[in-house]
Motif scaffolding. Structure first.
Motif, PDB file in Angstrom:
ATOM      1  N   HIS A  41       0.787  -1.240   0.000  1.00 36.26           N
ATOM      2  CA  HIS A  41       0.000   0.000   0.000  1.00 36.26           C
ATOM      3  C   HIS A  41       0.817   1.286   0.000  1.00 36.26           C
ATOM      4  O   HIS A  41       0.244   2.364  -0.196  1.00 36.26           O
ATOM      5  CB  HIS A  41      -0.938   0.005   1.220  1.00 36.26           C
ATOM      6  CG  HIS A  41      -1.981  -1.066   1.190  1.00 36.26           C
ATOM      7  ND1 HIS A  41      -1.777  -2.318   1.721  1.00 36.26           N
ATOM      8  CD2 HIS A  41      -3.238  -1.066   0.670  1.00 36.26           C
ATOM      9  CE1 HIS A  41      -2.864  -3.048   1.558  1.00 36.26           C
ATOM     10  NE2 HIS A  41      -3.756  -2.330   0.920  1.00 36.26           N
ATOM     11  N   ALA A  92      -3.371   4.235   3.398  1.00 35.03           N
ATOM     12  CA  ALA A  92      -4.831   4.138   3.388  1.00 35.03           C
ATOM     13  C   ALA A  92      -5.377   5.096   2.333  1.00 35.03           C
ATOM     14  O   ALA A  92      -4.790   6.146   2.067  1.00 35.03           O
ATOM     15  CB  ALA A  92      -5.402   4.484   4.758  1.00 35.03           C
ATOM     16  N   LYS A  95     -10.222   8.454   1.661  1.00 33.43           N
ATOM     17  CA  LYS A  95     -11.592   8.327   2.165  1.00 33.43           C
ATOM     18  C   LYS A  95     -11.649   7.494   3.446  1.00 33.43           C
ATOM     19  O   LYS A  95     -12.636   7.556   4.199  1.00 33.43           O
ATOM     20  CB  LYS A  95     -12.489   7.692   1.113  1.00 33.43           C
ATOM     21  CG  LYS A  95     -12.224   6.233   0.817  1.00 33.43           C
ATOM     22  CD  LYS A  95     -13.173   5.685  -0.230  1.00 33.43           C
ATOM     23  CE  LYS A  95     -12.930   4.199  -0.491  1.00 33.43           C
ATOM     24  NZ  LYS A  95     -13.151   3.375   0.697  1.00 33.43           N
ATOM     25  N   ASP A  96     -10.600   6.704   3.721  1.00 29.70           N
ATOM     26  CA  ASP A  96     -10.558   5.882   4.925  1.00 29.70           C
ATOM     27  C   ASP A  96      -9.788   6.542   6.061  1.00 29.70           C
ATOM     28  O   ASP A  96      -9.643   5.954   7.137  1.00 29.70           O
ATOM     29  CB  ASP A  96      -9.925   4.522   4.609  1.00 29.70           C
ATOM     30  CG  ASP A  96     -10.784   3.694   3.667  1.00 29.70           C
ATOM     31  OD1 ASP A  96     -12.028   3.799   3.770  1.00 29.70           O
ATOM     32  OD2 ASP A  96     -10.223   2.963   2.830  1.00 29.70           O
ATOM     33  N   ARG A  98      -9.586   8.912   9.053  1.00 26.59           N
ATOM     34  CA  ARG A  98     -10.568   9.490   9.973  1.00 26.59           C
ATOM     35  C   ARG A  98     -10.020  10.652  10.783  1.00 26.59           C
ATOM     36  O   ARG A  98     -10.771  11.420  11.357  1.00 26.59           O
ATOM     37  CB  ARG A  98     -11.073   8.410  10.940  1.00 26.59           C
ATOM     38  CG  ARG A  98     -11.883   7.338  10.271  1.00 26.59           C
ATOM     39  CD  ARG A  98     -13.217   7.888   9.753  1.00 26.59           C
ATOM     40  NE  ARG A  98     -13.935   6.872   8.984  1.00 26.59           N
ATOM     41  CZ  ARG A  98     -13.818   6.710   7.670  1.00 26.59           C
ATOM     42  NH1 ARG A  98     -13.009   7.502   6.978  1.00 26.59           N
ATOM     43  NH2 ARG A  98     -14.479   5.762   7.060  1.00 26.59           N
ATOM     44  N   SER A 116      -6.614   5.791  10.799  1.00 29.01           N
ATOM     45  CA  SER A 116      -7.830   5.125  10.335  1.00 29.01           C
ATOM     46  C   SER A 116      -8.738   4.870  11.544  1.00 29.01           C
ATOM     47  O   SER A 116      -8.369   5.169  12.687  1.00 29.01           O
ATOM     48  CB  SER A 116      -7.478   3.790   9.673  1.00 29.01           C
ATOM     49  OG  SER A 116      -6.972   2.881  10.653  1.00 29.01           O
ATOM     50  N   ASP A 117      -9.907   4.290  11.308  1.00 36.09           N
ATOM     51  CA  ASP A 117     -10.775   3.912  12.428  1.00 36.09           C
ATOM     52  C   ASP A 117     -10.050   2.972  13.383  1.00 36.09           C
ATOM     53  O   ASP A 117     -10.101   3.137  14.603  1.00 36.09           O
ATOM     54  CB  ASP A 117     -12.047   3.226  11.906  1.00 36.09           C
ATOM     55  CG  ASP A 117     -13.065   4.218  11.359  1.00 36.09           C
ATOM     56  OD1 ASP A 117     -13.135   5.344  11.879  1.00 36.09           O
ATOM     57  OD2 ASP A 117     -13.788   3.861  10.416  1.00 36.09           O
ATOM     58  N   GLN A 303      -2.303   1.449  10.397  1.00 37.67           N
ATOM     59  CA  GLN A 303      -2.923   1.279   9.092  1.00 37.67           C
ATOM     60  C   GLN A 303      -2.735   2.470   8.148  1.00 37.67           C
ATOM     61  O   GLN A 303      -2.484   2.281   6.967  1.00 37.67           O
ATOM     62  CB  GLN A 303      -4.428   1.013   9.255  1.00 37.67           C
ATOM     63  CG  GLN A 303      -4.751  -0.366   9.775  1.00 37.67           C
ATOM     64  CD  GLN A 303      -6.234  -0.673   9.692  1.00 37.67           C
ATOM     65  OE1 GLN A 303      -7.051   0.228   9.485  1.00 37.67           O
ATOM     66  NE2 GLN A 303      -6.589  -1.930   9.864  1.00 37.67           N
ATOM     67  N   ALA A 304      -2.897   3.686   8.661  1.00 36.52           N
ATOM     68  CA  ALA A 304      -2.942   4.843   7.762  1.00 36.52           C
ATOM     69  C   ALA A 304      -1.573   5.428   7.448  1.00 36.52           C
ATOM     70  O   ALA A 304      -1.274   5.725   6.293  1.00 36.52           O
ATOM     71  CB  ALA A 304      -3.855   5.919   8.335  1.00 36.52           C
TER      72      ALA A 304
END
Length: 443
Positions: A41, A92, A95-96, A98, A116-117, A303-304
């Motif tokens: 990613h 990420a 749009k994902d 947060r 991210s969330d 994640q992000a």
């Protein structure tokens, strides 16, 4: 891994007491998965690793990460410039994302870090672990005195103490008098903020005839600058508040990194969140436990905005011995000793401002406020190298006439550097509600 609720009366999560072997197994499993995710990613890491001929499968143990280069703030800024505004390290989809926080530094364009969330949930749970390890429970009133405007610490603490179940008052780092009034009115029992703001609040409250030793506060979590890791500063805060002071350590990129438990014996690294290396600042090779080096961190499940071998620039010492509290995660005795990039070299002696702070704050007669001044008097005119330091120290009116000489002698004796000391009146040095600047250069 699964986000947990309180594991026991003493520990928030069972991983806090796992044997070292089990922690290392967990790190290996998480790291392999994380590296595969990052490669898939992140355009930045995918390109870098391809050029190096590196594959995630090359890492059999976390120690194998040493084959990769460290990533610095300059690298991160370059990735932003290459693919604005999010940068090529983002893993990420926008749009994902947060949450976005930005650096609180004063130089250069602010740099964003994303959550991210999952990242936000993880962040809250780790901060809950912080408070829980320091005795904060769902019956407490927590007043967050970290800043909120463009600063990452305040919202992190707010998330965590809410997760823990405490009543949270997001006060921020301003309105000093109102903060004090709120503590007394609502029976605040736990607070967090920078050491500078903690001392400023205590000074203001005492001058108004309402010393904070009369408040119900019993736990103080500090961070953002050297504080509880400096014994004299910890003692100063605890005496003025009548409460226990715990050192906390985090950064924009890694939240949190380490924090002290009830034993107050150095911050526990969050070893199920980040893999930590301590390396020589010049060779980048690992140093033995007990030796100072620069902390290098790798996210295990971010994640992000995950980072692999992030160069924190912070000088620490690691201790992997089990803490008396029963936790097995490695500790950083003394907290952050200094910065690799703000270390002063005085005639071959490596000197960190926190070492000077230790001398100043344990000397009776000072207010604890000081400033290290680097000017012509302490600089060789030919080489530009430092020949000593000049120290401005606030002192109480009752100090003897030779107080400046005493301070200078104490610095010379303990730190083995030449010191010119100047005593200034109480209240004359600037106070800060955020991060206090301790070193200035004057022409």
């Amino acid at each position: 891994m699964t986000i947990a609720r309180p594991h026991s009366e003493r520990y928030w999560h069972e991983v806090e007491t796992w044997p070292r072997e089990r922690i290392e197994e967990l790190q290996t499993t998480m790291l392999r998965k994380q590296l595969e995710y990052v490669q898939a990613h992140s355009a930045h890491y995918r390109r870098q690793w391809r050029e190096l001929g590196f594959e995630p499968g090359d890492v059999r143990t976390p120690a194998d990460l040493a084959a990769l280069p460290v990533v610095t703030k300059a690298d991160y800024v370059a990735s932003l410039a290459a693919d604005p505004p999010w940068g090529s390290m983002l893993t990420a989809a926008p749009k994902d994302v947060r949450r976005v926080h930005f650096s609180s530094g004063t130089t250069g364009a602010p740099t964003p870090v994303c959550w991210s969330d999952f990242d936000l949930d993880r962040w809250a749970d780790l901060y809950a672990r912080v408070g829980y390890s320091q005795g904060v429970r769902d019956t407490d009133v927590f007043q967050c005195l970290f800043g909120y405007a463009w600063f990452v610490g305040g919202l992190g603490a707010t998330l965590g103490y809410q997760r823990l179940g405490a009543t949270v008052i997001p006060g921020g780092s301003g309105d000093t008098r109102r903060q004090i009034d709120t503590m007394f009115a609502y029976g605040t029992t736990a607070v967090s903020g920078t050491p500078s703001f903690m001392l400023h609040l205590a000074e203001t409250a005492a001058a108004a005839g309402t010393p904070l030793t009369r408040s119900k506060v019993r736990a103080i979590q500090v961070g953002g600058e050297p504080g509880a890791g400096v014994p004299a500063t910890r003692r100063h805060i605890e005496e003025h508040w009548g409460a226990r002071c715990f050192d906390g350590y985090g950064s924009l990129e890694f939240q949190p990194i380490a924090w002290e438990c009830e034993a107050q014996a150095g911050g526990h690294l969050v070893e199920d969140f980040a893999y930590a290396e301590v390396v020589d600042p010049d060779t980048k090779k690992p140093v033995p436990d007990g030796s100072p080096g620069v902390l290098v961190l790798t996210h295990l499940d971010k994640q992000a905005s995950p980072l692999v071998r992030w160069w924190t620039g912070d000088i620490v010492v690691r201790d992997t011995a089990r803490c008396e509290c029963g936790r097995t995660h490695a500790r950083l005795p003394g907290g952050v000793i200094g910065r690799a990039d703000d270390m002063l070299v005085v005639r071959g002696v490596n000197l960190f401002p926190s070492a000077v702070e230790q001398v100043v704050r344990r000397t009776p007669g000072t207010t604890g406020e000081y400033l290290i001044v680097l000017d012509r008097e302490v600089t060789d005119p030919v080489t530009g190298y430092l020949t000593g330091i000049k120290l401005r120290v606030e002192a109480e009116p009752s100090v003897p006439p030779d107080f400046a000489d005493r301070i200078a002698s104490a610095v010379r004796a303990e730190l083995t550097v030449r010191c010119l000391a100047e005593v200034v009146p109480e209240g004359s040095l600037p106070r800060s509600t955020h991060k206090t600047k301790r070193v200035v250069r004057e022409a």
